[in-house]
Motif scaffolding. Structure first.
Motif, short mmCIF file in Angstrom:
data_model
loop_
_atom_site.label_atom_id
_atom_site.label_comp_id
_atom_site.label_asym_id
_atom_site.label_seq_id
_atom_site.Cartn_x
_atom_site.Cartn_y
_atom_site.Cartn_z
N PHE A 59 -30.63 -28.10 -47.59
CA PHE A 59 -32.04 -28.31 -47.27
C PHE A 59 -32.22 -28.62 -45.78
O PHE A 59 -33.18 -28.15 -45.15
CB PHE A 59 -32.60 -29.46 -48.12
N LYS A 60 -31.30 -29.37 -45.21
CA LYS A 60 -31.37 -29.65 -43.77
C LYS A 60 -31.20 -28.37 -42.96
O LYS A 60 -31.90 -28.16 -41.96
CB LYS A 60 -30.29 -30.66 -43.38
N GLN A 61 -30.26 -27.51 -43.37
CA GLN A 61 -30.06 -26.25 -42.66
C GLN A 61 -31.30 -25.37 -42.79
O GLN A 61 -31.73 -24.72 -41.83
CB GLN A 61 -28.84 -25.51 -43.21
N TYR A 62 -31.88 -25.35 -43.97
CA TYR A 62 -33.10 -24.58 -44.22
C TYR A 62 -34.23 -25.08 -43.32
O TYR A 62 -34.92 -24.29 -42.67
CB TYR A 62 -33.46 -24.71 -45.70
N LEU A 63 -34.44 -26.40 -43.28
CA LEU A 63 -35.50 -26.97 -42.44
C LEU A 63 -35.22 -26.71 -40.96
O LEU A 63 -36.14 -26.45 -40.18
CB LEU A 63 -35.64 -28.46 -42.70
N LYS A 64 -33.96 -26.78 -40.58
CA LYS A 64 -33.57 -26.50 -39.20
C LYS A 64 -34.00 -25.09 -38.79
O LYS A 64 -34.56 -24.88 -37.70
CB LYS A 64 -32.07 -26.66 -39.05
N ASN A 65 -33.76 -24.12 -39.66
CA ASN A 65 -34.14 -22.75 -39.36
C ASN A 65 -35.65 -22.59 -39.29
O ASN A 65 -36.18 -21.83 -38.48
CB ASN A 65 -33.57 -21.80 -40.42
N ARG A 66 -36.37 -23.32 -40.16
CA ARG A 66 -37.84 -23.24 -40.15
C ARG A 66 -38.39 -23.87 -38.87
O ARG A 66 -39.33 -23.35 -38.27
CB ARG A 66 -38.42 -23.95 -41.36
N VAL A 67 -37.83 -25.00 -38.47
CA VAL A 67 -38.27 -25.66 -37.24
C VAL A 67 -38.01 -24.75 -36.04
O VAL A 67 -38.86 -24.59 -35.15
CB VAL A 67 -37.56 -27.01 -37.05
N ALA A 68 -36.84 -24.14 -36.02
CA ALA A 68 -36.48 -23.26 -34.91
C ALA A 68 -37.45 -22.10 -34.78
O ALA A 68 -37.78 -21.65 -33.68
CB ALA A 68 -35.05 -22.74 -35.10
N ARG A 69 -37.93 -21.63 -35.91
CA ARG A 69 -38.82 -20.47 -35.90
C ARG A 69 -40.24 -20.82 -35.49
O ARG A 69 -40.88 -20.12 -34.70
CB ARG A 69 -38.84 -19.83 -37.31
N ILE A 70 -40.77 -21.92 -36.01
CA ILE A 70 -42.19 -22.23 -35.87
C ILE A 70 -42.50 -23.20 -34.74
O ILE A 70 -43.46 -23.02 -33.97
CB ILE A 70 -42.74 -22.80 -37.20
N TYR A 71 -41.71 -24.25 -34.61
CA TYR A 71 -42.18 -25.41 -33.86
C TYR A 71 -42.18 -25.30 -32.33
O TYR A 71 -43.15 -25.73 -31.69
CB TYR A 71 -41.41 -26.66 -34.28
N PRO A 72 -41.13 -24.76 -31.69
CA PRO A 72 -41.08 -24.84 -30.22
C PRO A 72 -42.30 -24.26 -29.53
O PRO A 72 -42.92 -24.91 -28.68
CB PRO A 72 -39.80 -24.05 -29.88
N MET A 73 -42.69 -23.02 -29.86
CA MET A 73 -43.82 -22.41 -29.18
C MET A 73 -45.12 -23.10 -29.55
O MET A 73 -46.01 -23.26 -28.70
CB MET A 73 -43.91 -20.92 -29.51
N TYR A 74 -45.24 -23.50 -30.80
CA TYR A 74 -46.46 -24.20 -31.20
C TYR A 74 -46.62 -25.50 -30.40
O TYR A 74 -47.71 -25.80 -29.89
CB TYR A 74 -46.43 -24.52 -32.70
N ALA A 75 -45.54 -26.25 -30.27
CA ALA A 75 -45.60 -27.52 -29.53
C ALA A 75 -45.92 -27.28 -28.07
O ALA A 75 -46.78 -27.96 -27.48
CB ALA A 75 -44.27 -28.27 -29.67
N LEU A 76 -45.27 -26.31 -27.44
CA LEU A 76 -45.50 -26.03 -26.03
C LEU A 76 -46.93 -25.58 -25.77
O LEU A 76 -47.59 -26.04 -24.82
CB LEU A 76 -44.52 -24.96 -25.53
N LEU A 77 -47.45 -24.69 -26.61
CA LEU A 77 -48.79 -24.17 -26.42
C LEU A 77 -49.85 -25.23 -26.75
O LEU A 77 -50.92 -25.26 -26.14
CB LEU A 77 -49.01 -22.91 -27.25
N THR A 78 -49.54 -26.10 -27.71
CA THR A 78 -50.47 -27.19 -28.04
C THR A 78 -50.55 -28.18 -26.89
O THR A 78 -51.64 -28.62 -26.50
CB THR A 78 -50.03 -27.91 -29.32
N ILE A 79 -49.41 -28.53 -26.32
CA ILE A 79 -49.41 -29.40 -25.14
C ILE A 79 -50.18 -28.73 -24.00
O ILE A 79 -50.95 -29.39 -23.28
CB ILE A 79 -47.96 -29.72 -24.72
N GLY A 80 -49.99 -27.42 -23.87
CA GLY A 80 -50.75 -26.67 -22.86
C GLY A 80 -52.25 -26.77 -23.07
O GLY A 80 -53.02 -26.88 -22.11
N ALA A 81 -52.68 -26.76 -24.34
CA ALA A 81 -54.10 -26.88 -24.65
C ALA A 81 -54.66 -28.22 -24.18
O ALA A 81 -55.77 -28.30 -23.64
CB ALA A 81 -54.33 -26.70 -26.15
N PHE A 82 -53.88 -29.29 -24.37
CA PHE A 82 -54.37 -30.61 -23.98
C PHE A 82 -54.27 -30.84 -22.46
O PHE A 82 -55.04 -31.61 -21.90
CB PHE A 82 -53.65 -31.69 -24.78
#
Length: 409
Positions: free
Chosen positions: A78-101
């Motif tokens: 489950f940790k490996q699964y979540l790791k792959n999901r985080v790698a796919r979704i989170y980095p760009m979302y976080a960077l672009l969200t910070i960019g929005a603020f």
């Protein structure tokens, strides 16, 4: 009919991601290019939000196709699964969200915060929590509400697999999830807590509780394909039949009256029924055709250029509406002013290259795609690989088959 064995990567489905993102783009800017069209045409293009439903069904299919036959609901897996999901979704979302603020800090654009405390809104956006509150769902990157839905699915998918395999309860699950959503709305609709599950329309259209059926349709399609491979015993053209039915659904929603306080036929009770329960089946037929047939449309979607646009479509989806588009639009306006000032100075009576809103929208579409491809190649893809190979959540092994999978992007 094509009779090929399942493979780890399906280019046409990557191309579908570009198609879905562009449909959403059209729905958001239909008011620009459809002003001289009949009202029904304006409404028709305005209902192209179906791209979001395509994304949800596709997510259900891809996650299941990749994990269903080899998942083991252990802590390590489950940790490996979540790791792959985080790698796919989170980095760009976080960077672009910070960019929005950061954009908000310079412009004070209230569309980012809706008048609420920017620090609180940033935290709610970064954590995906904003997607459960009617007052907050379209803050930050407005279209990012769908990622809260996606993350809920990612987290629950292994448990859905377990219940389906061990207890043979598949379609009971979306029924229970949606009924839970209806119960929560009944409980919280009269509680003044920033619109937390504040009304039935919001719950059905903007939360996993209401939209889970779309993912389960994708799951069912994947389970069927895993069981039967890509072989076919009939000659029905599922690709074109499913594709045509998508737009039949769009037309029906375009003909529905728009409820007061909302923006599209989608929000009508019949629109919710069509979008959440009928449209996913049409999308599944379309996908099944792409998987089992050789068609011109499949070849177009599998084209290398379209495939690249599909890989970068996640970024395009995040930037096509909001702060980055607003920056481009401001530059176009300044360019228009500069052009006319220059014409006046030289006594020239020429049209400005930025005076037509429809042409400006085309400029923005091309530039946003270019930015998306650049960000995909220079940031998203490298960060994805880096996180998957790192020791985040679970220590990386020298060889991890999941890290090499090209199916789940």
């Amino acid at each position: 009919m094509l009779q090929t064995r399942p493979q780890n990567y399906i280019p046409a489905l990557t191309g579908v991601r570009a198609l879905a993102a562009y449909l959403v783009f059209i729905s958001h800017y239909s008011y620009v290019f459809s002003t001289n069209m009949p009202p029904i045409a304006q409404r028709f293009f305005g209902e192209f939000h179906i791209g979001v439903t395509i994304f949800f069904v596709l997510s259900g299919f891809l996650i299941t196709f990749r994990y269903y036959n080899n998942f083991h609901l252990t802590a390590h897996w489950f940790k490996q699964y979540l790791k792959n999901r985080v790698a796919r979704i989170y980095p760009m979302y976080a960077l672009l969200t910070i960019g929005a603020f950061i954009y908000y800090a310079f412009t004070k654009d209230e569309s980012i915060t809706k008048g609420y405390n920017p620090v609180v809104m940033l935290l709610l956006n970064i954590s995906f929590v904003r997607g459960f509150f009617y007052n907050f769902w379209n803050t930050g990157i407005a279209q990012g509400w769908s990622l809260t839905v996606e993350e809920c699915f990612y987290f629950s998918a292994p448990f859905a697999f377990l219940i389906a395999r061990r207890y043979k309860k598949f379609w009971l699950q979306p029924i229970v999830i949606t009924l839970t959503g209806l119960l929560l709305v009944t409980m919280f609709r009269h509680v003044n807590w920033y619109g937390f599950l504040g009304n039935f329309t919001f719950m059905m259209l903007f939360t996993f509780l209401g939209r889970c059926f779309e993912f389960f349709v994708g799951i069912q399609l994947a389970i069927y394909v895993l069981k039967h491979n890509f072989t076919r015993s009939n000659k029905i053209s599922y690709t074109y039949l499913g594709f045509a039915l998508l737009f039949v659904c769009v037309l029906i929603m375009a003909l529905l009256p728009i409820p007061k306080g909302w923006a599209a036929g989608l929000q009508h009770p019949v629109g919710i029924l069509i979008n959440n329960y009928i449209l996913p089946g049409c999308i599944a037929w379309f996908f099944y055709g792409l998987l089992t047939e050789g068609t011109l449309l499949k070849n177009i979607l599998a084209n290398k250029t379209v495939e690249l646009l599909g890989k970068s479509s996640y970024i395009f989806y995040l930037i096509h509406l909001g702060w980055m588009y607003n920056l481009l639009n401001n530059w176009f306006n300044r360019g228009n002013d500069f052009a006319f000032e220059w014409y006046d100075k030289w006594g020239i009576n020429w049209p400005s290259p930025f005076e037509n809103d429809t042409v400006n929208l085309l400029y923005a579409f091309v530039l946003l795609n270019l930015v998306s491809v650049i960000l995909f190649k220079t940031i998203e893809e490298p960060l994805n690989h880096y996180i998957r190979k790192s020791n985040f959540l679970v220590k990386n092994k020298p060889h991890n088959p999941e890290n090499g999978s090209a199916l789940i992007k």
